[in-house]
Design a protein around this motif. Structure first.
Motif, PDB file in Angstrom:
ATOM      1  N   THR A 203     -24.018  15.644 -25.022  1.00 56.16           N
ATOM      2  CA  THR A 203     -24.935  14.489 -25.066  1.00 56.16           C
ATOM      3  C   THR A 203     -24.161  13.166 -25.141  1.00 56.16           C
ATOM      4  O   THR A 203     -24.772  12.102 -25.155  1.00 56.16           O
ATOM      5  N   SER A 204     -22.843  13.247 -25.131  1.00 55.93           N
ATOM      6  CA  SER A 204     -22.037  12.023 -25.232  1.00 55.93           C
ATOM      7  C   SER A 204     -22.297  10.992 -24.106  1.00 55.93           C
ATOM      8  O   SER A 204     -22.176   9.790 -24.363  1.00 55.93           O
ATOM      9  N   PRO A 205     -22.641  11.412 -22.866  1.00 60.96           N
ATOM     10  CA  PRO A 205     -22.909  10.380 -21.847  1.00 60.96           C
ATOM     11  C   PRO A 205     -24.010   9.401 -22.267  1.00 60.96           C
ATOM     12  O   PRO A 205     -24.030   8.256 -21.775  1.00 60.96           O
ATOM     13  N   ILE A 206     -24.890   9.832 -23.171  1.00 59.55           N
ATOM     14  CA  ILE A 206     -25.971   8.924 -23.605  1.00 59.55           C
ATOM     15  C   ILE A 206     -25.383   7.714 -24.341  1.00 59.55           C
ATOM     16  O   ILE A 206     -25.902   6.599 -24.216  1.00 59.55           O
ATOM     17  N   GLN A 207     -24.270   7.933 -25.059  1.00 57.40           N
ATOM     18  CA  GLN A 207     -23.573   6.798 -25.700  1.00 57.40           C
ATOM     19  C   GLN A 207     -23.293   5.702 -24.684  1.00 57.40           C
ATOM     20  O   GLN A 207     -23.564   4.531 -24.916  1.00 57.40           O
ATOM     21  N   VAL A 208     -22.729   6.134 -23.558  1.00 62.46           N
ATOM     22  CA  VAL A 208     -22.312   5.175 -22.536  1.00 62.46           C
ATOM     23  C   VAL A 208     -23.523   4.452 -21.951  1.00 62.46           C
ATOM     24  O   VAL A 208     -23.515   3.226 -21.793  1.00 62.46           O
ATOM     25  N   TYR A 227     -25.349  21.740 -21.167  1.00 60.31           N
ATOM     26  CA  TYR A 227     -25.174  22.958 -20.366  1.00 60.31           C
ATOM     27  C   TYR A 227     -23.698  23.244 -20.125  1.00 60.31           C
ATOM     28  O   TYR A 227     -22.938  22.345 -19.778  1.00 60.31           O
ATOM     29  N   ARG A 228     -23.331  24.507 -20.326  1.00 62.74           N
ATOM     30  CA  ARG A 228     -21.961  24.907 -20.000  1.00 62.74           C
ATOM     31  C   ARG A 228     -21.950  26.326 -19.489  1.00 62.74           C
ATOM     32  O   ARG A 228     -22.780  27.150 -19.908  1.00 62.74           O
ATOM     33  N   VAL A 229     -21.001  26.627 -18.608  1.00 64.77           N
ATOM     34  CA  VAL A 229     -20.870  27.986 -18.086  1.00 64.77           C
ATOM     35  C   VAL A 229     -20.232  28.834 -19.190  1.00 64.77           C
ATOM     36  O   VAL A 229     -19.018  28.899 -19.303  1.00 64.77           O
ATOM     37  N   PHE A 283     -12.663  10.513 -26.087  1.00 63.09           N
ATOM     38  CA  PHE A 283     -13.481   9.301 -26.253  1.00 63.09           C
ATOM     39  C   PHE A 283     -13.477   8.752 -27.674  1.00 63.09           C
ATOM     40  O   PHE A 283     -14.207   7.803 -27.982  1.00 63.09           O
ATOM     41  N   THR A 284     -12.689   9.364 -28.565  1.00 64.32           N
ATOM     42  CA  THR A 284     -12.576   8.823 -29.931  1.00 64.32           C
ATOM     43  C   THR A 284     -11.107   8.801 -30.357  1.00 64.32           C
ATOM     44  O   THR A 284     -10.308   9.627 -29.936  1.00 64.32           O
ATOM     45  N   GLU A 285     -10.790   7.815 -31.200  1.00 62.54           N
ATOM     46  CA  GLU A 285      -9.431   7.733 -31.741  1.00 62.54           C
ATOM     47  C   GLU A 285      -9.468   6.943 -33.034  1.00 62.54           C
ATOM     48  O   GLU A 285      -9.839   5.767 -32.999  1.00 62.54           O
ATOM     49  N   GLY A 315     -18.155  17.334 -34.258  1.00 58.21           N
ATOM     50  CA  GLY A 315     -17.005  16.536 -33.835  1.00 58.21           C
ATOM     51  C   GLY A 315     -17.351  15.070 -34.036  1.00 58.21           C
ATOM     52  O   GLY A 315     -18.506  14.672 -33.904  1.00 58.21           O
ATOM     53  N   ALA A 316     -16.343  14.263 -34.368  1.00 60.43           N
ATOM     54  CA  ALA A 316     -16.623  12.849 -34.640  1.00 60.43           C
ATOM     55  C   ALA A 316     -15.351  12.021 -34.479  1.00 60.43           C
ATOM     56  O   ALA A 316     -14.262  12.567 -34.247  1.00 60.43           O
ATOM     57  N   GLY A 317     -15.517  10.728 -34.593  1.00 63.66           N
ATOM     58  CA  GLY A 317     -14.336   9.864 -34.528  1.00 63.66           C
ATOM     59  C   GLY A 317     -14.720   8.417 -34.331  1.00 63.66           C
ATOM     60  O   GLY A 317     -15.904   8.077 -34.265  1.00 63.66           O
TER      61      GLY A 317
END
Ligand code: DAH
Length: 370
Positions: A203-208, A227-229, A283-285, A315-317
């Motif tokens: 869902t990270s693209p929603i951030q962008v 979704y992932r294979v 995308f995080t640092e 996951g976070a950052g």
């Protein structure tokens, strides 16, 4: 001269034997019991026949066959006068009862056919009986947990946003600092729709999309499908995540810790402590993986936590400056944190479910428990 004769209407009634006198009129054996039996039988057969009537013409014909001038009931009644005087009153009474009953039945049948309203059936309707309960559906456990998560963040001031499941490669990867040849792409086995279009792998693209559409401050969470294979006891090709993003001046890692600690205490309980482990996301640092104290063994070590006493939940950052640059945010002025968690994972820990596939087998017995 007497002879035995079967009454003409008695295609319906072949067994009804009438004794015919030489005067050509029908009459019964001079026996009250036989008379009674004959009347009862005519009544039963007529009522049976009425049930099978499907059209008006047939109903009228049948009525004439029984109650008409030359009908079988009429003939029986006429014959009463030939009985011995002491038998007549009872035979007459009985004859009239049968006649009335049949008139009533034919009346109803004709009325029903004429009006099209249908004849009321014999079954009585007991209005005092409780109604049949309708099987009630309920929200899916994943929806319930997603809502619980959203409610906690809403109370903390986060707004809920959504984004498309079918996503551009750009939002799913590029703008999150995952270029085409980046090895991090292999971390997420992707369903490609075309070269540039994917089923979002997180869902990270929603951030962008949110940052592109508005200046800071930003304080959102974004629940949705990913979704992932991938398919095994802890992965399904479609699953759910909640993404979080807060961008403003002076946002620190401490804010991230505070928000996530509050969240974990509310979705589990106050005794569930957290630990932040250094990790890597493009995308995080800095990036972190967040573990919670095992909800099953409370840190002692068990099968669920692989004897570590801890369970990884998200996951976070701190948002990577490269991501801010992609959306045109001033990296000198703004900082922010982001996080992402799997909703199934939270639900499995909350309810002690070991196989993620249970959520999607549509087994009512399983789903009913929530
Ligand atoms: N998108 C990551 C994944 O699906 C989870 C994640 C990690 C989201 C770190 C974040 C983050 O927003 O900061 O594995």
């Amino acid at each position: 001269m007497l002879r035995f004769f079967t009454v003409p209407c008695l295609a319906l009634n072949p067994n009804l034997i009438l004794e015919i006198g030489s005067n050509n009129g029908c009459r019964f054996t001079k026996n009250e019991t036989a008379m009674k039996e004959a009347l009862e039988k005519v009544k039963r057969e007529a009522l049976e026949a009425i049930k099978t009537i499907a059209d008006l013409a047939r109903a009228k014909a049948l009525k004439a066959q029984y109650l008409g001038r030359k009908g079988v009931v009429t003939a029986l009644l006429r014959n009463i006068s030939t009985l011995p005087p002491e038998e007549r009153p009872e035979a007459g009474r009985l004859g009239n009862v049968v006649k009335q009953r049949l008139e009533e039945a034919f009346g109803k049948a004709l009325h029903a056919l004429e009006t099209g309203l249908g004849e009321p059936r014999g079954e009585a309707l007991d209005v005092t009986l409780p109604g049949r309960p309708l099987a009630r559906g309920r929200t899916h456990p994943i929806t319930q947990v997603a809502r619980a998560i959203c409610e906690i963040f809403e109370r903390l001031g986060f707004a809920i946003v959504e984004g498309p499941d079918v996503e551009l490669d750009y939002y799913n990867f590029e703008a999150l600092n995952i270029p085409r040849d980046h090895p991090a792409r292999d971390m997420q086995d992707t369903f490609y729709i075309s070269d540039n279009v994917v089923l979002r792998t997180h869902t990270s693209p929603i951030q962008v999309r949110v940052m592109e559409s508005q200046p800071p401050p930003v304080c959102i969470i974004a629940p949705g499908k990913a979704y992932r294979v991938d398919s095994d006891i802890s992965h399904t090709p479609m699953f759910h995540q909640v993404e979080g993003l807060m961008v403003q001046e002076n946002i620190s890692f401490g804010d991230l810790k505070g928000i996530l600690t509050t969240f974990v205490h509310q979705i589990f309980d106050e005794e569930t402590s957290l630990r932040f482990r250094p990790s890597f996301f493009p995308f995080t640092e800095p990036s972190a993986e967040v573990d919670i104290l095992c909800v099953i063994c409370r840190g002692k070590g068990c099968r669920v936590c692989s004897r570590t006493g801890w369970l990884e939940v998200l996951g976070a950052g701190m948002v990577h400056p490269a991501v801010f640059e992609m959306v045109g945010y001033d990296t000198d002025r703004y900082t922010g944190f982001a996080f992402g968690m799997g909703i199934e994972r939270i639900a499995m820990l909350k309810y002690g479910i070991e196989d993620i596939r249970k959520f999607y087998e549509n087994d009512i017995k399983f789903l009913e428990q929530f």
